[in-house]
Design an enzyme around this catalytic site. Structure first.
Site, PDB file in Angstrom:
ATOM      1  CG  HIS A 101      35.032  39.593  37.744  1.00 41.89           C
ATOM      2  ND1 HIS A 101      34.122  40.612  37.964  1.00 41.89           N
ATOM      3  CD2 HIS A 101      34.647  38.996  36.583  1.00 41.89           C
ATOM      4  CE1 HIS A 101      33.236  40.640  36.988  1.00 41.89           C
ATOM      5  NE2 HIS A 101      33.535  39.669  36.132  1.00 41.89           N
ATOM      6  CG  ASP A 103      34.847  38.216  32.295  1.00 43.50           C
ATOM      7  OD1 ASP A 103      34.288  38.267  33.400  1.00 43.50           O
ATOM      8  OD2 ASP A 103      34.558  38.958  31.338  1.00 43.50           O
TER       9      ASP A 103
END
Length: 281
Positions: A101, A103
């Site tokens: 991912h 952030d």
């Protein structure tokens, strides 16, 4: 690049460098800060060892780069809402950040960078992987670049913090709120141009990217899954082994990361400060 005040040693061919000769808990002079900032831009993620940082000093370092984020769904440290306590207790089964991912891409103005400091680490495991999204974009074919350059995608915290994903976030060690039904969605370019370096980077991730704009999830899925696999190819990555006092600072505008969950039965305690960014373009 040459640096006047610090020693910068790359850790892989793709991204990442260890920085020596800087005490982040001290009052950094402007020349040292400028070198650290340049190393951050040059290497996308930078690592420091043996750093002793009070909460105030942690925030002070982060504020040299911009204003600090207060996470909308994770309660911050008592007295320091800008600091996220990332803790996995011995009995916890899931960790925080255990998937590729970027952030805060679910916000209208996603994070510039994240500064993670290790207070307690397990005897083994708990490494963090990082992947260069510059390389992910630059290695695509000309035809794929042409297709993606005009696309935007919807980012949302729905799957991670909404009702469907909240059960996975439940743990004794952290106070994670459920986002509820009205989880906002924001549209970001699939390929973003870094505001400081001018380089293009792929900007989709499996945690927060839901679909391409104007398409259904089913229509978006095949291409998104290809991009997720491509974005994290081994040759685009580096891996960091934590020790007490280690600190990592990564550029969310050009990097994805993955916290490995391979230390069951052991405690891990980190503190994260997140620097606010701007709207991707």
């Amino acid at each position: 690049m040459s640096y006047k005040t610090i020693d910068v040693r790359p850790v892989s061919g793709a991204l990442g460098a260890e920085i020596f000769g800087a005490d982040l808990g001290a009052n950094l002079d402007n020349e040292t800060f400028d070198d650290i900032h340049q190393a951050f831009l040059d290497h996308q993620v930078i690592f420091f060892r043996d750093q002793t940082l009070s909460p105030d000093k942690h925030k002070e370092f982060g504020r040299r780069f911009g204003s600090l984020n207060v996470h909308p769904y994770v309660k911050g440290m008592d007295g320091h809402p800008e600091i996220m306590e990332i803790i996995k207790e011995k009995e916890d089964k899931t960790n925080f950040g255990g998937g590729w991912h970027s952030d805060m891409s679910f916000q209208e103005e996603p994070a510039l960078g994240s500064i993670l400091h290790a207070l307690e680490v397990p005897p083994y495991g708990g490494d963090t992987l990082f992947a260069s999204q510059y390389m992910a974009y630059e290695t695509l074919s000309g035809g794929m670049k042409k297709l993606l350059d005009g696309l935007t995608a919807i980012h949302t915290a729905k799957s991670e913090y909404g009702r469907a994903g909240h059960s996975a976030q439940k743990r004794k060690s952290m106070n994670v709120a459920e986002a509820g039904d009205a989880v906002p969605e924001f549209e970001h370019p699939v390929v973003r141009t870094h505001p400081e370096t001018g380089r293009k980077a792929l900007y989709v991730n499996p945690a927060f990217t839901e679909r391409f704009s104007g398409m259904t999830r089913a229509e978006s899925k095949p291409l998104l899954e290809f991009l997720y696999r491509h974005a994290t190819r081994e040759e685009f990555t580096c891996r960091f082994r934590w020790a007490k006092g280690s600190l990592a600072f990564w550029d969310n505008r050009a990097v994805q990361h993955f916290a490995l969950n391979d230390y069951h039965g052991h405690r891990r305690h980190m503190r994260r400060v997140t620097v606010n960014g701007d709207r991707p373009r």
